[in-house]
Design a protein around this motif. Structure first.
Motif, PDB file in Angstrom:
ATOM      1  N   ASN A 149      39.867  37.197  63.535  1.00 41.64           N
ATOM      2  CA  ASN A 149      41.144  37.659  62.972  1.00 41.64           C
ATOM      3  C   ASN A 149      41.562  36.810  61.780  1.00 41.64           C
ATOM      4  O   ASN A 149      42.012  37.335  60.754  1.00 41.64           O
ATOM      5  N   VAL A 150      41.392  35.489  61.911  1.00 42.03           N
ATOM      6  CA  VAL A 150      41.735  34.598  60.797  1.00 42.03           C
ATOM      7  C   VAL A 150      40.899  34.932  59.572  1.00 42.03           C
ATOM      8  O   VAL A 150      41.382  34.928  58.435  1.00 42.03           O
ATOM      9  N   GLN A 151      39.643  35.266  59.796  1.00 37.89           N
ATOM     10  CA  GLN A 151      38.750  35.581  58.699  1.00 37.89           C
ATOM     11  C   GLN A 151      39.171  36.850  57.969  1.00 37.89           C
ATOM     12  O   GLN A 151      38.888  37.013  56.781  1.00 37.89           O
ATOM     13  N   SER A 187      45.516  34.840  50.195  1.00 36.76           N
ATOM     14  CA  SER A 187      46.816  34.200  49.940  1.00 36.76           C
ATOM     15  C   SER A 187      47.381  33.575  51.209  1.00 36.76           C
ATOM     16  O   SER A 187      48.042  32.532  51.148  1.00 36.76           O
ATOM     17  N   TRP A 188      47.116  34.185  52.381  1.00 33.36           N
ATOM     18  CA  TRP A 188      47.578  33.600  53.643  1.00 33.36           C
ATOM     19  C   TRP A 188      46.888  32.261  53.870  1.00 33.36           C
ATOM     20  O   TRP A 188      47.521  31.283  54.267  1.00 33.36           O
ATOM     21  N   HIS A 189      45.584  32.223  53.628  1.00 35.15           N
ATOM     22  CA  HIS A 189      44.842  30.981  53.821  1.00 35.15           C
ATOM     23  C   HIS A 189      45.277  29.915  52.815  1.00 35.15           C
ATOM     24  O   HIS A 189      45.308  28.731  53.146  1.00 35.15           O
ATOM     25  N   GLU A 190      45.604  30.331  51.618  1.00 36.55           N
ATOM     26  CA  GLU A 190      46.042  29.360  50.615  1.00 36.55           C
ATOM     27  C   GLU A 190      47.362  28.720  51.001  1.00 36.55           C
ATOM     28  O   GLU A 190      47.648  27.592  50.598  1.00 36.55           O
ATOM     29  N   TYR A 223      52.782  35.545  42.502  1.00 38.53           N
ATOM     30  CA  TYR A 223      52.438  34.976  43.800  1.00 38.53           C
ATOM     31  C   TYR A 223      53.685  34.816  44.660  1.00 38.53           C
ATOM     32  O   TYR A 223      54.692  34.256  44.217  1.00 38.53           O
ATOM     33  N   ALA A 224      53.605  35.340  45.902  1.00 38.20           N
ATOM     34  CA  ALA A 224      54.701  35.239  46.868  1.00 38.20           C
ATOM     35  C   ALA A 224      56.002  35.704  46.217  1.00 38.20           C
ATOM     36  O   ALA A 224      56.074  36.788  45.668  1.00 38.20           O
ATOM     37  N   ASP A 225      57.033  34.852  46.263  1.00 40.83           N
ATOM     38  CA  ASP A 225      58.328  35.216  45.677  1.00 40.83           C
ATOM     39  C   ASP A 225      58.517  34.618  44.287  1.00 40.83           C
ATOM     40  O   ASP A 225      59.636  34.606  43.755  1.00 40.83           O
ATOM     41  N   GLY A 226      57.425  34.142  43.710  1.00 41.26           N
ATOM     42  CA  GLY A 226      57.513  33.502  42.398  1.00 41.26           C
ATOM     43  C   GLY A 226      57.644  34.513  41.262  1.00 41.26           C
ATOM     44  O   GLY A 226      57.615  35.734  41.474  1.00 41.26           O
ATOM     45  N   PRO A 227      57.761  34.019  40.071  1.00 40.04           N
ATOM     46  CA  PRO A 227      57.911  34.904  38.901  1.00 40.04           C
ATOM     47  C   PRO A 227      56.615  35.668  38.615  1.00 40.04           C
ATOM     48  O   PRO A 227      55.547  35.325  39.131  1.00 40.04           O
ATOM     49  N   ASP A 228      56.723  36.682  37.789  1.00 38.55           N
ATOM     50  CA  ASP A 228      55.545  37.453  37.409  1.00 38.55           C
ATOM     51  C   ASP A 228      54.577  36.587  36.607  1.00 38.55           C
ATOM     52  O   ASP A 228      54.990  35.852  35.697  1.00 38.55           O
ATOM     53  N   ILE A 229      53.302  36.703  36.939  1.00 38.90           N
ATOM     54  CA  ILE A 229      52.244  36.053  36.173  1.00 38.90           C
ATOM     55  C   ILE A 229      51.659  37.039  35.153  1.00 38.90           C
ATOM     56  O   ILE A 229      51.399  36.685  34.006  1.00 38.90           O
ATOM     57  N   LEU A 230      51.452  38.266  35.605  1.00 36.38           N
ATOM     58  CA  LEU A 230      50.993  39.348  34.725  1.00 36.38           C
ATOM     59  C   LEU A 230      52.136  40.328  34.550  1.00 36.38           C
ATOM     60  O   LEU A 230      52.810  40.694  35.523  1.00 36.38           O
ATOM     61  N   ARG A 231      52.323  40.774  33.322  1.00 32.70           N
ATOM     62  CA  ARG A 231      53.480  41.622  33.016  1.00 32.70           C
ATOM     63  C   ARG A 231      53.021  42.878  32.266  1.00 32.70           C
ATOM     64  O   ARG A 231      52.768  42.835  31.065  1.00 32.70           O
ATOM     65  N   GLY A 232      52.870  43.967  32.989  1.00 28.76           N
ATOM     66  CA  GLY A 232      52.487  45.229  32.370  1.00 28.76           C
ATOM     67  C   GLY A 232      51.125  45.193  31.711  1.00 28.76           C
ATOM     68  O   GLY A 232      50.942  45.679  30.593  1.00 28.76           O
ATOM     69  N   LEU A 233      50.148  44.629  32.404  1.00 29.36           N
ATOM     70  CA  LEU A 233      48.828  44.425  31.824  1.00 29.36           C
ATOM     71  C   LEU A 233      47.999  45.706  31.852  1.00 29.36           C
ATOM     72  O   LEU A 233      47.890  46.369  32.880  1.00 29.36           O
ATOM     73  N   ASP A 234      47.409  46.045  30.720  1.00 25.77           N
ATOM     74  CA  ASP A 234      46.463  47.157  30.610  1.00 25.77           C
ATOM     75  C   ASP A 234      45.138  46.599  30.107  1.00 25.77           C
ATOM     76  O   ASP A 234      45.105  45.891  29.087  1.00 25.77           O
ATOM     77  N   ARG A 279      40.488  42.120  44.896  1.00 23.28           N
ATOM     78  CA  ARG A 279      41.543  42.423  45.853  1.00 23.28           C
ATOM     79  C   ARG A 279      41.806  41.269  46.814  1.00 23.28           C
ATOM     80  O   ARG A 279      42.013  41.441  48.019  1.00 23.28           O
ATOM     81  N   PHE A 280      41.802  40.066  46.250  1.00 27.30           N
ATOM     82  CA  PHE A 280      42.324  38.929  46.991  1.00 27.30           C
ATOM     83  C   PHE A 280      43.846  39.015  47.038  1.00 27.30           C
ATOM     84  O   PHE A 280      44.483  38.409  47.901  1.00 27.30           O
ATOM     85  N   SER A 281      44.418  39.741  46.098  1.00 28.42           N
ATOM     86  CA  SER A 281      45.852  40.005  46.046  1.00 28.42           C
ATOM     87  C   SER A 281      46.045  41.426  45.542  1.00 28.42           C
ATOM     88  O   SER A 281      45.139  42.019  44.942  1.00 28.42           O
TER      89      SER A 281
END
Length: 595
Positions: free
Chosen positions: A114-116, A121-124, A359-370, A398-400
């Motif tokens: 189950n952990v695997q 992001s959970w493991h991080e 990441y989590a509740d942090g600010p956007d890292i990517l913003r409308g990326l195409d 799809r790690f996130s």
């Protein structure tokens, strides 16, 4: 297991397949307890034979007049009882121990599985040492209770029932006196259970903290030594170990107080039986043989209860551990696999549409990326630190998942794809290469365990790893240390590249694959990349721009957006951000400043 508030019930429901073994173990323990109580009855019968002779209970029951003949009969019965007791003790031990080992094995495997499956992001966000503590120490704690504690509790319960039946058939007055301590012991057990529960929860949490700290320190030993922080880290371990010791000390004080309470209760019951029973014999109300039985039965009834303190201690530790196991087993990742399978052959077209990510509740890292990577082309993603380069790869693998927008592989949203279809089409080489403890061959063949030696060697050749591998003492059978630390950074990178090549993926994803290598190794990796990416899609994140100058297209990120894209020559000629980065890395900017 879904009911962490009632751990035993959760275990019973979760391990349905073991119920026949549990029932057999209970029956064996029941028979063993009955055989264990019987010798006291036979002892009373023997005393009755010696005192009363022809009028003894044995004479009436067996029809034997000779006193010696009666004693022989009692001795034969005693032998039979002892054989039964020994056989059932063996059977019960085998059944309970086998049960505990099976449950331990299955819980460890299920918890790890189950952990695997949980998100990267959970493991991080979780300390590996705490997870290790649950899978190892907590599962072992439960095994110890099932092996020893469950059997002791059942044996004690049946002893109370069997002895109570003997007393009830002999004298209700003596039964009341002998059983007076039992309610006190039951009340004490319940009381101590409530006191111990939070304390053993704290013990298990403290054990997890110790495991997490030691695990993290061993993983960072080189850094500790480089900064001469050995003494400081030893103090850190001392502090968390002291926390564990203090948590245990509080639990032990409470559990240790339980035994003296039981001893006083036993003293009261035994003394009452001794005095009142003796008075009944003197008054002729009961026979001396029965009096002997009841005195020994009182001890048989009450003395095993002294083990309840230790058993309760074991029970509380096991229940605290079971709750932690259940909590970990019930963890579910935010990302669940889809069910769509990509049609073969996978072409490898990658597209990001209007992607917003953080990441989590942090600010956007990517913003409308195409971003679009046509099938069969090599594209690079570059930019300053924090621009969002590695985040793009996390989304493709799809790690996130993005907060908005889509990530598509061959036109299918990656959220709709089964893990095997998505990640089975991708070969991944990370910046921080992880090699498993094992041979070089095992590490190269990790993605294809059934690969032949010839295929492994060819993958190593394409990754330009074959030369240094064959120069080692055992070649492909050379054992690398944990995380591959016996190899240089460049050697690890080339083995990781060979591992990705051997899988023959439609898409090759490289995250700073040459960040930790020298110029010669970089050139070797560049040659191998030029060959292996010729007929497949490649998405490369790079800090060294020299490694991507031949890419079909370079995407330049700044603050989570694409600010430029084109070939190397086009971007250098445009004089924008990429040209500035190129000038800095080639030294042109420094020379311009000098001029």
């Amino acid at each position: 297991m879904t009911d962490a508030s009632r751990p035993l019930l959760a275990l019973w429901r979760h391990h349905r397949r073991h119920r026949p073994r549990v029932i057999a173990a209970v029956l064996a323990t029941t028979a063993n307890t009955a055989a264990d109580v019987a010798p006291e009855l036979l002892l009373g019968i023997a005393v009755d034979v010696v005192v009363r002779g022809a009028d003894s209970f044995a004479s009436t029951l067996l029809g034997i007049e000779s006193r010696f003949g009666q004693l022989v009969a009692v001795a034969v019965l005693n032998v039979i009882v002892w054989v039964i007791e020994s056989a059932t003790d063996y059977l019960a031990a085998v059944l309970w121990r086998g049960l505990s080992q099976s449950v331990e094995h299955e819980l460890r495997v299920e918890t790890y599985a189950n952990v695997q499956q949980l998100d990267v992001s959970w493991h991080e966000g979780s300390a590996p040492g705490r997870v290790l503590s649950v899978i190892s120490e907590d599962v072992n704690q439960l095994e110890r209770f099932l092996d020893v504690g469950a059997r002791v509790i059942l044996h004690t319960a049946w002893t109370v029932i069997f002895v109570g039946a003997v007393f009830a058939a002999s004298s209700w007055q003596l039964m009341l006196l002998a059983f007076i301590p039992v309610p006190v012991i039951v009340w004490g057990s319940i009381r101590f259970q409530k006191v111990l529960e939070p304390r053993y929860k704290a013990v298990r949490e403290a054990a997890g903290e110790v495991s997490a700290t030691v695990s993290a320190n061993l993983g960072g030993l080189a850094t500790i030594k480089a900064f001469t922080a050995e003494r400081r880290e030893a103090e850190r371990v001392r502090d968390v170990s002291e926390g564990y010791r203090q948590a245990n000390r509080l639990a032990i004080r409470s559990s240790a107080a339980f035994v003296p309470l039981i001893r006083m209760a036993i003293l009261a019951g035994f003394t009452s039986t001794l005095l009142l029973g003796g008075w009944f014999v003197l008054e002729g109300r009961i026979e001396i043989g029965l009096y002997t039985v009841l005195v020994f039965m009182t001890q048989r009834l009450l003395w095993p209860l002294t083990d309840l303190g230790q058993t309760l201690d074991l029970y509380q530790r096991a229940m605290a551990s079971t709750r932690r196991i259940s909590t970990l087993m019930n963890q579910r990742g935010e990302q669940q696999p889809g069910h769509t399978v990509l049609p073969a052959p996978v072409r490898g077209r990658i597209e990001l549409r209007g992607v917003r990510f953080g990441y989590a509740d942090g600010p956007d890292i990517l913003r409308g990326l195409d971003l679009v990577v046509p099938a069969g082309e090599t594209h690079a993603v570059v930019g300053a630190t924090g621009a969002g380069k590695s985040s793009v790869l996390r989304l493709v693998l799809r790690f996130s998942d993005p907060r908005e927008g889509q990530v598509l592989l061959d036109g299918t949203d990656v959220r709709d794809l089964a893990w095997e279809s998505l990640r089975g089409a991708i070969g991944y080489v990370s910046q921080d290469v992880f090699l498993f403890h094992g041979t070089i061959r095992d590490n190269i063949a990790y993605g294809r365990p059934d690969a032949t030696d010839a295929e492994v060697r060819e993958a190593a050749r394409l990754a330009e790893a074959s030369r240094f591998v064959e120069e080692t003492a055992d070649g492909y059978d050379t054992v690398v240390g944990e995380r591959g630390l016996t190899l240089s950074g460049g050697q690890r990178q080339r083995i990781a590249l060979a591992r990705a090549i051997l899988r023959d993926p439609a898409v090759l994803v490289l995250d700073e694959a040459t960040s930790a290598v020298d110029n010669e190794t970089e050139a070797a990796i560049q040659r191998s990349l030029a060959h292996v990416t010729a007929d497949r899609t490649a998405l490369v994140v790079a800090h060294r721009l020299s490694t991507v100058r031949d890419a079909d297209r370079i995407w330049v990120l700044a603050e989570g957006r694409v600010v430029e894209s084109g070939t190397h020559d086009e971007l250098v000629g445009a004089g924008g951000l990429y040209a500035g980065l190129w000038a800095v890395q080639t030294g042109a900017a420094a020379l311009s400043a000098v001029d």
